[in-house]
Design an enzyme around this catalytic site. Structure first.
Site, PDB file in Angstrom:
ATOM      1  N   GLN A   1      -8.043 -30.026   6.721  1.00  0.00           N
ATOM      2  CA  GLN A   1      -9.042 -30.245   5.694  1.00  0.00           C
ATOM      3  C   GLN A   1      -9.747 -31.591   5.902  1.00  0.00           C
ATOM      4  O   GLN A   1      -9.303 -32.426   6.686  1.00  0.00           O
ATOM      5  CB  GLN A   1      -8.380 -30.236   4.308  1.00  0.00           C
ATOM      6  CG  GLN A   1      -7.281 -31.276   4.159  1.00  0.00           C
ATOM      7  CD  GLN A   1      -6.318 -30.960   3.039  1.00  0.00           C
ATOM      8  OE1 GLN A   1      -6.567 -30.120   2.190  1.00  0.00           O
ATOM      9  NE2 GLN A   1      -5.197 -31.651   3.005  1.00  0.00           N
TER      10      GLN A   1
ATOM     11  N   ASP B   1       1.633 -27.017  -6.976  1.00  0.00           N
ATOM     12  CA  ASP B   1       0.365 -27.734  -7.178  1.00  0.00           C
ATOM     13  C   ASP B   1      -0.541 -27.533  -5.961  1.00  0.00           C
ATOM     14  O   ASP B   1      -0.898 -28.490  -5.267  1.00  0.00           O
ATOM     15  CB  ASP B   1       0.654 -29.228  -7.400  1.00  0.00           C
ATOM     16  CG  ASP B   1      -0.569 -29.991  -7.871  1.00  0.00           C
ATOM     17  OD1 ASP B   1      -1.532 -29.351  -8.320  1.00  0.00           O
ATOM     18  OD2 ASP B   1      -0.563 -31.237  -7.795  1.00  0.00           O
TER      19      ASP B   1
ATOM     20  N   ALA C   1       4.338 -24.173   2.923  1.00  0.00           N
ATOM     21  CA  ALA C   1       5.266 -23.886   1.831  1.00  0.00           C
ATOM     22  C   ALA C   1       5.825 -22.477   1.912  1.00  0.00           C
ATOM     23  O   ALA C   1       7.019 -22.250   1.637  1.00  0.00           O
ATOM     24  CB  ALA C   1       4.563 -24.099   0.485  1.00  0.00           C
TER      25      ALA C   1
END
Length: 517
Positions: free
Chosen positions: A253, A379, A362
């Site tokens: 990103q 989150d 994750a």
């Protein structure tokens, strides 16, 4: 092979090798400009499947136009090839710098500029390979049958595309950035032009003009290469409106941190993640209902949240003995663990002896690591594409269920139930499809508006009777109101989001797309 056969096979000439090597470079450059355009569209228009889909489709369409137009080039093929290479190198190499400079335009104006460049570069790239094949056929007809020529050229073409497809996310963007990467590959295109110019110098009528053009393009690309940091900083200062404290493109990103007299903001791919003046509202609402409802959580898992803000809130509970933070991007955890101003914001949470940081995916981490947790805080960024959307599916929530203790709670940030109402309730429906009970709630965060969260557990949620001292937003008296949804945010029927359908990504794009129109 007999001596006769060897004598019948013409020796490989340097010009032949040069042209085949040029095919490799041309293919690599062509794909890189396509990937750069898609990445820039995601950074500047929002990270979504729509951007990459339309960029790739438009680029391939333009290449088809270029291939068709190549039939009208009959004479002076080498000269035409040189001009096309220089144009591709100039426009493609400068495209990232130009688009960064134009990002303050309105969305419609920016899209027009973006797709104009994509169509122009795609058309020029579509002209390259047919011209190379015809040059090879014309100059080396004694060596190649048509089938062999097509085979050779396409082999090098696909190898070049493979090389840059691997290097772009792993090496080029993380280490060079988009502006430098574009300039470097523009210079490669110019290198191909210069090589061809030297090899076929006797065929060119205006050699001096080609040399001057080549030098001019090299100068422009070297200027972009040398000024890449200044270009990016100037463009981002205009786009974000604040001073850029930190900006870097990781393998995952674009990370930008800005600062001004009113506070610090974090942007990922151009999307605001927090503003320091009101982030406490978001993170208190995210963490404390689950933590306080549990009573005495000891083992806590935080997925995402590499800024350390959620961990900061988790560590306010004395009962906590161990916190595991799984964050995909090591740039995030390193930045927020080392930069003084950001360390101050998260109260040095990422340096806590209770914390274990894991940089990894994750989904994969949950699959590979056993163990249960009293509280799991999820989150993640919003589901703007399929790679993030998989973290909002039944498959992922089943993994959450498997790692949740019998009396534990999981909590997920879940977009805005006001702006993206269908998306919000899709997440609730998806969690319930795994057998977990859900407790939806919402809070007002000025930087985002009305924002939603969902608690998941095997036991009914009970409003806690005690909260840690020193909270700035959350109160026991205010908690019940967060569980109430007015009519414009009330539950609506929603489809379950599965890996096989990813309906949430499509719904999210439609709902948030209306906001940005």
């Amino acid at each position: 092979m007999s001596a006769t056969d060897a004598a019948a096979t013409p020796p490989i000439r340097p010009a032949e090798v040069a042209l085949l090597a040029s095919v490799f470079v041309v293919a690599a450059c062509g794909l890189l400009y396509e990937l750069a355009a898609g990445a820039l569209a995601s950074y500047l228009l929002g990270d979504s499947i729509l951007q990459f889909s339309t960029i790739i489709g438009s680029y391939l369409f333009a290449m088809g136009i270029g291939s068709y137009l190549s039939r009208f080039f009959d004479r002076q093929l080498v000269a035409h090839f040189l001009r096309i290479e220089l144009l591709v190198g100039l426009i493609g190499g400068l495209m990232p710098a130009l688009l960064f400079s134009l990002q303050t335009l309105s969305a419609h104006s920016f899209r027009f500029a973006l797709y104009s460049m994509v169509l122009l570069i795609g058309t020029l790239v579509g002209l390259e390979i047919p011209l190379v094949m015809r040059i090879l056929k014309r100059h080396f007809s004694e060596r190649y049958a048509l089938k062999d020529l097509v085979s050779q050229v396409l082999t090098f073409d696909y190898l070049g595309a493979l090389a840059v497809a691997i290097a772009f996310p792993l090496l080029l963007v993380p280490h060079l950035g988009l502006v430098r990467t574009g300039a470097v590959f523009g210079l490669l295109n110019v290198g191909v032009a210069a090589w061809a110019m030297w090899l076929f110098r006797r065929e060119l009528r205006r050699l001096s003009a080609h040399v001057i053009a080549c030098l001019a393009v090299v100068a422009a690309l070297l200027a972009a290469l040398a000024g890449a940091d200044r270009i990016s900083t100037w463009a981002e200062d205009r786009f974000y409106g604040d001073r850029i404290l930190y900006s870097e493109t990781s393998a995952y990103q674009r990370v930008v941190v800005t600062t001004s007299r009113v506070g610090v903001r974090l942007f990922l791919n151009g999307n605001l993640q927090f503003h320091s003046r009101d982030e406490y509202r978001y993170h208190e609402a995210l963490v404390h209902p689950a933590m306080a409802a549990h009573g005495a959580p000891k083992r806590v898992l935080v997925l995402g949240g590499g800024d350390g803000m959620a961990v900061r809130e988790v560590l306010k509970y004395e009962s906590v003995e161990e916190v595991t933070l799984v964050e995909l991007d090591p740039h995030m955890t390193r930045l927020f663990a080392e930069q003084p101003l950001l360390r101050q914001l998260n109260a040095d949470a990422l340096r806590s002896p209770k914390l274990r940081i894991v940089n990894g995916d994750a989904f994969a981490w949950l699959e590979q690591n056993p163990g249960s947790f009293d509280v799991i805080v999820v989150d993640f960024p919003d589901p703007t594409n399929f790679s993030i959307g998989k973290l909002y599916t039944t498959s992922f929530y089943s993994l959450i269920d498997a790692h949740l203790s019998a009396s534990g709670y999981a909590v997920m940030q879940t977009t805005s139930p006001l702006i993206a109402r269908q998306s919000y309730w899709t997440v609730a429906t998806t969690i319930e499809a795994t057998g977990l009970q859900t407790t939806p709630y919402h809070a007002h965060v000025p930087s985002f508006g009305e924002w939603g969260f969902i608690l998941a557990s095997r036991r009914p949620f009970r409003v806690p009777t005690q909260l840690p001292p020193g909270l700035r937003f959350l109160t026991l008296a205010g908690l019940p109101a967060m569980l109430q949804f007015p009519p414009d945010m009330a539950r609506v029927p929603a489809e379950v989001n599965r890996l096989s359908n990813q309906v949430l990504v499509q719904t999210f794009e439609q709902e948030w797309g209306r906001v940005h129109e």
